[in-house]
Design an enzyme around this catalytic site. Sequence first.
Site, PDB file in Angstrom:
ATOM      1  N   THR A 135      -5.229  -8.605  -1.811  1.00 25.72           N
ATOM      2  CA  THR A 135      -4.600  -9.667  -1.014  1.00 25.72           C
ATOM      3  C   THR A 135      -5.638 -10.298  -0.096  1.00 25.72           C
ATOM      4  O   THR A 135      -5.476 -11.434   0.321  1.00 25.72           O
ATOM      5  CB  THR A 135      -3.440  -9.122  -0.159  1.00 25.72           C
ATOM      6  OG1 THR A 135      -3.905  -8.002   0.588  1.00 25.72           O
ATOM      7  CG2 THR A 135      -2.265  -8.733  -1.029  1.00 25.72           C
ATOM      8  N   HIS A 150       1.005   0.255  -8.192  1.00 20.70           N
ATOM      9  CA  HIS A 150      -0.050  -0.359  -7.386  1.00 20.70           C
ATOM     10  C   HIS A 150      -1.467  -0.020  -7.795  1.00 20.70           C
ATOM     11  O   HIS A 150      -2.415  -0.516  -7.198  1.00 20.70           O
ATOM     12  CB  HIS A 150       0.132   0.001  -5.912  1.00 20.70           C
ATOM     13  CG  HIS A 150       1.253  -0.736  -5.271  1.00 20.70           C
ATOM     14  ND1 HIS A 150       1.114  -2.012  -4.773  1.00 20.70           N
ATOM     15  CD2 HIS A 150       2.549  -0.403  -5.090  1.00 20.70           C
ATOM     16  CE1 HIS A 150       2.270  -2.422  -4.288  1.00 20.70           C
ATOM     17  NE2 HIS A 150       3.159  -1.472  -4.475  1.00 20.70           N
ATOM     18  N   ARG A 171     -11.120  -1.800   2.341  1.00 19.20           N
ATOM     19  CA  ARG A 171     -11.435  -0.388   2.402  1.00 19.20           C
ATOM     20  C   ARG A 171     -12.730  -0.116   1.621  1.00 19.20           C
ATOM     21  O   ARG A 171     -13.017  -0.781   0.627  1.00 19.20           O
ATOM     22  CB  ARG A 171     -10.275   0.442   1.803  1.00 19.20           C
ATOM     23  CG  ARG A 171      -9.031   0.475   2.675  1.00 19.20           C
ATOM     24  CD  ARG A 171      -9.243   1.185   3.990  1.00 19.20           C
ATOM     25  NE  ARG A 171      -9.457   2.612   3.810  1.00 19.20           N
ATOM     26  CZ  ARG A 171      -8.554   3.549   4.128  1.00 19.20           C
ATOM     27  NH1 ARG A 171      -7.377   3.217   4.649  1.00 19.20           N
ATOM     28  NH2 ARG A 171      -8.833   4.826   3.953  1.00 19.20           N
ATOM     29  N   LYS A 193     -14.396  -0.861  -5.441  1.00 16.94           N
ATOM     30  CA  LYS A 193     -14.536  -2.187  -4.840  1.00 16.94           C
ATOM     31  C   LYS A 193     -16.005  -2.651  -4.819  1.00 16.94           C
ATOM     32  O   LYS A 193     -16.294  -3.798  -4.537  1.00 16.94           O
ATOM     33  CB  LYS A 193     -13.938  -2.183  -3.436  1.00 16.94           C
ATOM     34  CG  LYS A 193     -12.404  -2.035  -3.429  1.00 16.94           C
ATOM     35  CD  LYS A 193     -11.853  -1.982  -2.024  1.00 16.94           C
ATOM     36  CE  LYS A 193     -10.343  -1.762  -1.959  1.00 16.94           C
ATOM     37  NZ  LYS A 193      -9.554  -2.993  -2.195  1.00 16.94           N
TER      38      LYS A 193
HETATM   39  C1  PLP Z   1      -5.574  -7.897   3.644  1.00 18.91           C
HETATM   40  C2  PLP Z   1      -6.178  -6.710   4.222  1.00 18.91           C
HETATM   41  C3  PLP Z   1      -6.673  -5.700   3.395  1.00 18.91           C
HETATM   42  C4  PLP Z   1      -6.642  -5.786   1.892  1.00 18.91           C
HETATM   43  O1  PLP Z   1      -7.866  -6.296   1.448  1.00 18.91           O
HETATM   44  P1  PLP Z   1      -8.290  -6.214  -0.085  1.00 18.91           P
HETATM   45  O2  PLP Z   1      -9.529  -7.050  -0.147  1.00 18.91           O
HETATM   46  O3  PLP Z   1      -7.162  -6.806  -0.884  1.00 18.91           O
HETATM   47  O4  PLP Z   1      -8.544  -4.783  -0.387  1.00 18.91           O
HETATM   48  C5  PLP Z   1      -7.260  -4.588   3.970  1.00 18.91           C
HETATM   49  N1  PLP Z   1      -7.339  -4.451   5.310  1.00 18.91           N
HETATM   50  C6  PLP Z   1      -6.877  -5.415   6.137  1.00 18.91           C
HETATM   51  C7  PLP Z   1      -7.007  -5.220   7.606  1.00 18.91           C
HETATM   52  C8  PLP Z   1      -6.283  -6.571   5.634  1.00 18.91           C
HETATM   53  O5  PLP Z   1      -5.826  -7.514   6.475  1.00 18.91           O
END
Ligand code: PLP
Length: 792
Positions: free
Chosen positions: A627, A362, A520, A525
Site C-alpha cells: 500500500t 495476505h 518493514r 522487500k
Molecule cells: C503504508 C505503510 C506501510 C506499508 O508499506 P509497504 O510499502 O506496502 O510495505 C508500512 N508502514 C507504514 C507506517 C505505512 O504507512
Amino acid sequence: MSKPLTDQDRRKQISVRGLAGVENVADLKTNFNRHLHFTLVKDRNVATRRDYYFALANTVRDHLVGRWIRTQQHYYDKDPKVSRKGCRSPVRTHARARARAHSGEGEGGGGRGVGLFCRRETAIPFARARACISACEPLSASIYRHFPGSSSLPRIVPPQVEEADDWLRYGNPWEKARPEYMRPVHFYGRVEHTAEGVKWVDTQVVLALPYDTPVPGYRNNIVNTMRLWSAKAPCEFNLKDFNVGGYIQAVLDRNLAENISRVLYPNDNFFEGKELRLKQEYFVVAATLQDIIRRFKASKFGSTEYVRMDLSTMPEKVAIQLNDTHPALAIPELMRILVDTEKLSWEEAWDIVTRTCAYTNHTVLPEALERWPVDLFQNLLPRHLEIIYEINRRHLERISKLYPGDHDRLRRMSLIEEGDAKKINMAHLCIVGSHAVNGVARIHSEIIRNTVFKDFYEVDPEKFQNKTNGITPRRWLVMCNPGLADVIAEENKMKFAAHLEEQYKVKINPNSMFDVQVKRIHEYKRQLLNCLHIITMYNRIKKEPNKAWTPRTVMIGGKAAPGYHTAKMIIKLITSIGDIVNNDPVVGDRLKVIYLENYRVTLAEKVIPASDLSEQISTAGTEASGTGNMKFMLNGALTIGTMDGANVEMAEEAGEENLFIFGMRVHDVEALDKKGYDAVSYYNRIPELKLAMDQISGGFFSPSQPGLFKDLVNMLMHHDRFKVFADYEDYIKCQEKVSALYKNPKEWTQMVIRNIAGCGKFSSDRTISEYAREIWGIEPSLEKIAAPDDPR
Ligand SMILES: *Cc1c(COP(=O)(O)O)cnc(C)c1O
C-alpha cells in the site's frame, strides 16, 4: 496586509472549521476550558502539552457522542426493515486485543489496514485477530540516531534498539470501557461426550473486557464502533488456593491471565508458533463471537421465540471477514457454539458458518503461513481440535469422491499436515470454512489460484476472488499533503529537509532527487538491492568525479522484527554505507544515504509527500499488494518497481511507460527457480556487482569490524531466496533512466501528473465497496442519518 497563511495555519483553520460547522468557535473554547478545568483538573499555569491534547480530544469526543448514539439507534431501528441486500448492521466487533504494551506490528501495510479499516486507512476491511494496536503508534521500536558527518558517535552502534511505549499510562481519551459487556473465555480443560451432547469442562476462565472507540464517517454523521478486548482475571481466579494459604500467590497469578492482551507479536510476515499467540487469537475470536451472537439475538431480526430457526438467518445480517488466518478459529468456535450450545445439527451449523465467513489471504511466503501443532491445540483447545478433525473428515470425504484414489491430492488438501509433529494448516481451514477467498492485488489473487491454493481452486473455483488493496485519500492526500494543488514538490522537500535538520542535525540538498524506500525491513522487500545500487553510484562517482551526476538523497526507513537478525544486519549495512558515503568529500552532496529511524505513520505522512522516487522492488511474486506504493503514487512520486503486487495494476492505470518497471516477472522467477539460481555466476560476470560485494565483505563499509557483514554476504552469494543479483543489472539500468529523466523537469512532471491522474482506482473506498457488494452481499444505505442538532 496580513501574513500569508502557512500550511500549519491552513490546517488549523480546516480543523476548526470542521468542528465549527456544528458549533461555534466560542463554544469550542468554552468546552476546551471546561475539560481542562473539570476533567483534567489543571489550570493554564500547570497544564502540559499532553493536558491540552487531552482537553481537545475530550472536546472533540463530546461532538461525536450524539452522533455515535444516534447511529447505533438508527442501526437498531432500520435494520429489520431492509431486505437481504440492505444495510447489514455493522456488527463490526473487532477480533483484536487491546494490548497494553505494544510493539511493531501494525506497522506494515496489513497492520495499517487492521487498525483503521473503518476509516478506510487501507483496504483491509476487517480486523485481523492479531492482538495488536495498530491504530496507535506502536512500540516506538527505534533505530539508533544516525548523524551523517557526526564524529561524536561511538564507533559501534546497535542496528536497532527497541524501547517500551506504555501508551495507556495516561489513559486513552477516545475509548470507553464497557464492563457490562464483559464475556468469559475458556481455555484448557477436557471434553465430555454425554447423552445431552458435548461438554467442554474443567476449563480455566479469563474475562474479556470490551473497550469501544468511535469511528466517525466522512461528513455523513455516522459514527461506528471499534470494539477492542482486554484480558481480566476473574475475581475467583485461583480462589481455591486461598484455603491452603496461597492467597498472595493467587493474587499475583492474576497477572498470568491478564498477560493475554499485554503485548503483541511484532513480526511482519513471519509465523512464530507460540502458545501465548494462539491464546491471543482464540481470546479475541471467542469474545467477538459471543458479542456477535448476543447482538444478533438482541436485534429485532434475531429476537423471536424461535431462536433456533433464527440463527439460520444470521448470514443475512452478519459477515465475518477473516483478515488473514489469525482469526481462523472463528470457524471451529462458531461451529462449537451452534452445535454444542445452540444444539443445531452439524449440517445446519456448517451452512451458517460457511455463509457467514469469508477469508482474505495476505501472503504466499511459506514462513508466514500459520501451521499450529496439534499438540498445542489438544492442550489449550481440545474441543476445537475435535471439531477441526470432523471438518477435515467431511472435507476429505468430499475430495475423495471427486478424485477417487488420488491419495496425494488428499494429503495436499488435508487440514492436518502429517510429519514428525502433526500441524493444522490454518489457511486450508479458512478456505474450507468460507464462501469467498480473496487475494489483495490481481497478480496475488492469480498466484494463490495457481500455486498455494491450486487444489482448492480446482474444486471450488467460484469461491476465489480478487480485492485489490487501497488507501484513503483523506489521510494520504488531503491531510498529509494540503499543498499538492499549489505546486508542491519543492515546498514539501524543503519542509522535510528542515524537519531532518531540526530532528537529526542532518543537512541534505533539497535539489537532489529524494529516492525513498520506507517499509518493514525484510529480505523479500530487497532493501539490499537498493544498497547495491547506492554502492554502485558511489563507485561511479569516485571513478569519474567530474561527470554531471544527478544528485540523489537516498532514504531508507523501516523497523525490523526484534528477533529477525538478518533484517537488523540490513539496517546496520545501510547506516554503515551512509557513514562512508556521507563523509567522502569527493562525493559531496551528490549522494547522501539517510536511515530514517522509527518509521511510522506520522513519519510516513511527512516523507511520502516529499519524495521524488518510490522504491517498490520486491522479488516478483512475493509482495501480495503493498500500500506504500499507492501512497507515493498519490503524492506525486514516480515509482521504480518490479511487476509485483499492486505495482502491476498501477502500471496498468497510469500506463506502463509512466513507471520505471524493471526485472524478472513472476514467470521469470519461476523459470530461474527451475533452472537453479546461481548467485555466484552473476557475481563473476558483472564487475560492478563484484566490486560492491567485495567492498561489503572486505570491510570497506565497516573498517572497525571487517567481518561484520559476512553472514549477509554469504546469504546473498549462496542462499538468497529473493534473488537479488538476478535483478541487479536491470535495476541499475533502470535507475540510470530515472537519473536521466530527473534532469528534464518538464517530462518528469508530466509523468507525475499521469500517475496522479491514474491512481483513483487505489482509493480504499473502491476496495471496501467491492468487499461489501461481492463478498458480504450488501449495498450502501442511501438513507441519510441526521446530525444530533437536526430535528428528528
Ligand atoms: C503504508 C505503510 C506501510 C506499508 O508499506 P509497504 O510499502 O506496502 O510495505 C508500512 N508502514 C507504514 C507506517 C505505512 O504507512
